[in-house]
Design a protein around this motif. Structure first.
Motif, PDB file in Angstrom:
ATOM      1  N   GLU A 157       0.822  -1.219   0.000  1.00 16.82           N
ATOM      2  CA  GLU A 157       0.000   0.000   0.000  1.00 16.82           C
ATOM      3  C   GLU A 157       0.850   1.260   0.000  1.00 16.82           C
ATOM      4  N   LEU A 158       2.027   1.188   0.607  1.00 14.00           N
ATOM      5  CA  LEU A 158       2.875   2.385   0.643  1.00 14.00           C
ATOM      6  C   LEU A 158       3.354   2.731  -0.764  1.00 14.00           C
ATOM      7  N   LEU A 165       0.031   9.131  -6.265  1.00 12.89           N
ATOM      8  CA  LEU A 165       0.210  10.589  -6.237  1.00 12.89           C
ATOM      9  C   LEU A 165       0.937  11.085  -7.479  1.00 12.89           C
ATOM     10  N   GLY A 166       1.284  10.161  -8.349  1.00  9.74           N
ATOM     11  CA  GLY A 166       1.973  10.550  -9.572  1.00  9.74           C
ATOM     12  C   GLY A 166       3.476  10.401  -9.480  1.00  9.74           C
ATOM     13  N   ALA A 167       3.953   9.759  -8.412  1.00 10.23           N
ATOM     14  CA  ALA A 167       5.401   9.531  -8.319  1.00 10.23           C
ATOM     15  C   ALA A 167       5.777   8.389  -9.244  1.00 10.23           C
ATOM     16  N   ARG A 171      11.140   6.944  -7.755  1.00 16.94           N
ATOM     17  CA  ARG A 171      10.893   7.922  -6.700  1.00 16.94           C
ATOM     18  C   ARG A 171      10.059   7.289  -5.579  1.00 16.94           C
ATOM     19  N   VAL A 176       9.788   6.306  -0.481  1.00 18.06           N
ATOM     20  CA  VAL A 176       8.804   5.785   0.465  1.00 18.06           C
ATOM     21  C   VAL A 176       9.126   4.358   0.929  1.00 18.06           C
ATOM     22  N   PRO A 179      12.749   4.109   2.836  1.00 16.67           N
ATOM     23  CA  PRO A 179      12.679   4.629   4.216  1.00 16.67           C
ATOM     24  C   PRO A 179      11.852   3.741   5.136  1.00 16.67           C
ATOM     25  N   ALA A 180      10.806   3.111   4.588  1.00 15.00           N
ATOM     26  CA  ALA A 180       9.997   2.237   5.439  1.00 15.00           C
ATOM     27  C   ALA A 180      10.773   0.997   5.856  1.00 15.00           C
TER      28      ALA A 180
ATOM     29  N   PHE B  89      -6.963   5.053  -0.236  1.00 16.02           N
ATOM     30  CA  PHE B  89      -7.112   3.603  -0.141  1.00 16.02           C
ATOM     31  C   PHE B  89      -7.947   3.198   1.073  1.00 16.02           C
ATOM     32  N   LYS B  91      -7.213   1.014   3.508  1.00 24.02           N
ATOM     33  CA  LYS B  91      -6.446   1.075   4.751  1.00 24.02           C
ATOM     34  C   LYS B  91      -5.605   2.342   4.719  1.00 24.02           C
ATOM     35  N   ASN B  93      -2.712   4.638   4.591  1.00 27.70           N
ATOM     36  CA  ASN B  93      -1.327   4.260   4.282  1.00 27.70           C
ATOM     37  C   ASN B  93      -0.388   5.449   4.356  1.00 27.70           C
ATOM     38  N   PRO B  94      -0.292   6.072   5.549  1.00 32.10           N
ATOM     39  CA  PRO B  94       0.641   7.194   5.665  1.00 32.10           C
ATOM     40  C   PRO B  94       2.067   6.711   5.414  1.00 32.10           C
ATOM     41  N   PHE B  95       2.875   7.576   4.805  1.00 31.94           N
ATOM     42  CA  PHE B  95       4.278   7.223   4.565  1.00 31.94           C
ATOM     43  C   PHE B  95       5.048   7.329   5.877  1.00 31.94           C
ATOM     44  N   PRO B  96       6.154   6.586   5.971  1.00 35.75           N
ATOM     45  CA  PRO B  96       6.942   6.622   7.212  1.00 35.75           C
ATOM     46  C   PRO B  96       7.743   7.916   7.307  1.00 35.75           C
ATOM     47  N   MET B  97       7.055   9.023   7.437  1.00 32.34           N
ATOM     48  CA  MET B  97       7.728  10.319   7.563  1.00 32.34           C
ATOM     49  C   MET B  97       6.779  11.242   8.323  1.00 32.34           C
ATOM     50  N   TYR B 105       4.615  15.395   0.031  1.00 32.86           N
ATOM     51  CA  TYR B 105       5.237  14.425  -0.877  1.00 32.86           C
ATOM     52  C   TYR B 105       4.781  14.622  -2.334  1.00 32.86           C
ATOM     53  N   GLY B 106       3.486  14.770  -2.518  1.00 29.47           N
ATOM     54  CA  GLY B 106       2.958  14.938  -3.875  1.00 29.47           C
ATOM     55  C   GLY B 106       3.461  16.205  -4.543  1.00 29.47           C
ATOM     56  N   ARG B 108       6.031  17.978  -3.874  1.00 27.47           N
ATOM     57  CA  ARG B 108       7.480  17.860  -4.126  1.00 27.47           C
ATOM     58  C   ARG B 108       7.727  16.988  -5.342  1.00 27.47           C
ATOM     59  N   THR B 109       6.960  15.900  -5.449  1.00 25.79           N
ATOM     60  CA  THR B 109       7.107  15.017  -6.602  1.00 25.79           C
ATOM     61  C   THR B 109       6.905  15.786  -7.900  1.00 25.79           C
ATOM     62  N   ARG B 158      -3.257  14.406   1.735  1.00 25.75           N
ATOM     63  CA  ARG B 158      -2.110  14.134   0.876  1.00 25.75           C
ATOM     64  C   ARG B 158      -2.551  14.050  -0.588  1.00 25.75           C
ATOM     65  N   ALA B 159      -3.713  13.434  -0.792  1.00 23.76           N
ATOM     66  CA  ALA B 159      -4.223  13.335  -2.160  1.00 23.76           C
ATOM     67  C   ALA B 159      -4.650  14.714  -2.674  1.00 23.76           C
ATOM     68  N   VAL B 162      -2.017  17.657  -4.353  1.00 24.02           N
ATOM     69  CA  VAL B 162      -1.563  17.830  -5.728  1.00 24.02           C
ATOM     70  C   VAL B 162      -2.681  18.416  -6.599  1.00 24.02           C
TER      71      VAL B 162
END
Ligand SMILES: Nc1ncnc2c1ncn2[C@@H]1O[C@H](COP(=O)(O)OP(=O)(O)OP(=O)(O)O)[C@@H](O)[C@H]1O
Ligand SMILES: [Mg+2]
Lengths: 286, 267
Positions: A157-158, A165-167, A171, A176, A179-180, B89, B91, B93-97, B105-106, B108-109, B158-159, B162
């Motif tokens: 899911e990560l 998000l378009g990555a 990237r 992501v 780092p996880a 989604f 579940k 799903n936050p990023f580990p940050m 994140y978006g 910046r991407t 987060r969605a 962008v």
């Protein structure tokens, strides 16, 4: 029945305890006898001189540089390989690459040594550089296998979240997923470090083994492990004691490396000490 | 103008025909709910709208999916499509940050570098996702330290960060407690004025409550699509009628259903 498991579990702790007692018990008095500064900071290793001189700083420096070199070479390649194997590799290629990596792990170090003598020494002499490259290759399977495992353990899911998000693929993976998997990858690097600093046979075959301060990457060097193996056969008395003390120093280095893990992975959170202790116990057991 | 317009869409997972001849239309700034029993292809359909199915090995898509009259399956740059069509989604799903970095994140991407601009976007997105007040003092904390409901709203933020044109949500509340669910439902009702939304839900009340249009899926087919009120009160197809009557008369089962879904299908 539980008792059996308990005793089995105790066996490894007991072994570590014995190693600790033996190494530190006979090493530390020797270091005191030679003089802490003379031993650790002395640059002259002349066991057969009268009076003898037991300075192991060149070997400490040698071990550190060679290990550092191995990390500089092995870690980037290892992590990139792991990322490729875990996240980008078509399954048909994987079936071919993965056994290759596994095979690398099973090759005895003396065979690596032969390879180094045949392929590296003609190019770079018997030198720190040859030893670093060879060790860099030798730690690859450790780093690749463990990093790959922890990358695979990251929930899909990560990755999907980042892609959504378009990555782009890389990237998402480097921003992501990696780092996880950070703590697993760091553990892999540390195990690789431990393997590199403890490696003996292959290093002896390509490093030159001169017990003096190395002055350049293409100079020969003697590591702590090499020092012990090369001279243990004929050493006696204080010379022998000094070699055991070299082993104790190496052991302390490995403990330090292991202890540093929780500090790196969880730099700024509360119960650091607790984790440090837990890790110390685990570290001692490996 | 139609925001999404889908024609003759067929999707195969290897041998399995998962979506059969789907026709689907969606207007700009409308909320469409996708309902239907487990395994009928709702998630699969949702994921054809931002081409997430491209990630699935052995998945084939035929037919046309148009986003504002542009065929998304012939777009040269699928990441641009996914920037325009955001996804949340099942579940969280936050990023580990950190909370901040998650939302940033978006942007910046997609090339936003200025700190000031990022801060602006992050605050606006968190406000839009109705979570700003709860996290404004802990933007630097790891996102994992938030509660499940907060994590899900963070994922919505987060969605939104962008600035997508469409937001796809796959059962965004099924893993959450009733209070968090209520918050997210309220949030979605507010979002309808700014975004076009497609939401998959197992909860009939939720569908009735927040959506303008509803589409009913069964065994890979889109059985019926129409005004939500109309579809619930006067379904044209008897299969729809049957499904709705069972679900509405047994709301407990309706709420409990998503829990049983294997994670693999939850996508
Ligand atoms: N990656 C996949 N590979 C193969 N088959 C899949 C895959 N994903 C889904 N399917 C199959 O496609 C069908 C539709 O699945 P989908 O996940 O779209 O259902 P759903 O309507 O979202 O169900 P739920 O309400 O349980 O989430 C199911 O039969 C499922 O087994
Ligand atoms: Mg689903």
């Amino acid at each position: 029945m539980r008792g059996v498991f308990f005793v089995a579990a105790l066996a490894s702790v007991f072994a570590v305890g014995m190693i600790c007692v033996f190494l530190l018990g006979s090493g530390i008095p020797t270091i005191k006898e030679i003089g802490v500064a003379n031993f650790l900071l002395g640059t002259d290793w002349s066991p057969s001189n009268v009076p003898p001189s037991f300075g192991i700083l060149p070997m400490i420096v040698g071990s550190i540089i060679v290990t550092f070199g191995a990390v500089v070479i092995g870690v980037p390649i290892g992590i990139l390989s792991a990322v490729y194997l875990a996240n980008s590799c078509p399954s048909r290629l994987y079936r071919f690459l993965k056994p290759g990596v596994d095979l690398l792990a099973g090759i005895p170090s003396v065979v690596y040594g032969f390879f180094g003598m045949a392929a590296l020494v003609p190019l770079f002499d018997s030198s720190m550089l040859s030893a670093s490259i060879l060790l860099g290759i030798m730690i690859l399977p450790t780093i690749i296998t463990l990093s790959e495992t922890s990358l695979r353990a990251v929930p899909g899911e990560l990755y999907e979240g980042a892609v959504a998000l378009g990555a782009r693929h890389y990237r998402s993976v480097f921003g992501v997923v990696l780092p996880a998997a950070k703590s697993g990858v760091i553990a892999a690097v540390v195990l690789g470090l431990g393997r590199a600093i403890g490696e003996t046979m292959a290093v002896i075959m390509v490093a030159g083994n001169q017990p003096r301060m190395p002055e350049g990457l293409l100079e020969g060097v003697r590591t702590m492990t090499a020092n012990i193996v090369l001279e243990m056969g004929y050493a006696s008395g204080i010379h022998r004691q000094a070699l055991i003390a070299t082993g104790a120093t190496l052991f302390i280095f490995i403990l330090l490396i292991d202890l540093s893990v929780p500090l790196i992975t969880r730099g700024h959170s509360g119960s650091r000490l607790l984790r440090l202790l837990g890790r110390a116990r685990k570290g001692a057991a490996t | 103008m139609n925001c999404f317009s889908v024609k003759n869409l067929n999707l195969h997972y290897g041998e399995m025909h998962a979506l059969i001849d789907i026709h689907f239309d969606m207007k700009y700034r409308e909320i469409t709910a996708l309902i239907g029993p487990s395994g009928c292809g709702k998630s699969t359909f949702l994921r054809t709208l931002n081409r997430m199915n491209d990630l699935v090995e052995g998945c084939r898509v035929e037919g046309s999916v148009r986003l504002f009259d542009e065929d998304i399956y012939t777009m040269p740059d699928v990441s641009m499509l996914r920037k325009r069509v955001g996804m949340v989604f099942q579940k969280p799903n936050p990023f580990p940050m950190s909370v901040f970095d998650n939302v940033a994140y978006g942007p910046r991407t997609h090339g936003v570098r200025s700190r000031q601009e990022l801060e602006m976007i992050v605050e606006k997105s968190l406000r839009d996702a109705a979570i700003w007040d709860e996290v404004k003092d802990r933007l630097k904390k790891p996102a994992m330290s938030l509660s499940g409901g907060q994590q899900q709203r963070l994922c919505i933020a987060r969605a939104l960060a962008v600035s997508p044109e469409v937001l796809l949500l796959d059962e965004p509340t099924s893993a959450l407690d009733p209070l968090s669910t209520a918050k997210i439902e309220e949030l979605l009702r507010e979002l309808r004025s700014k975004y076009s939304v497609v939401i998959v839900t197992h909860n009939m009340q939720q569908a009735a409550h927040i959506s303008d249009k509803t589409a009913f899926f069964l065994l890979g087919e889109l059985v019926e699509q129409g005004d939500t009120k109309e579809l619930f009160e006067n379904p044209r197809d008897e299969r729809t009628a049957e499904y709705i009557s069972v679900k509405v008369s047994a709301p407990q089962a309706a709420c409990a259903a998503p829990v049983d879904i294997p994670a693999r299908l939850a996508g």
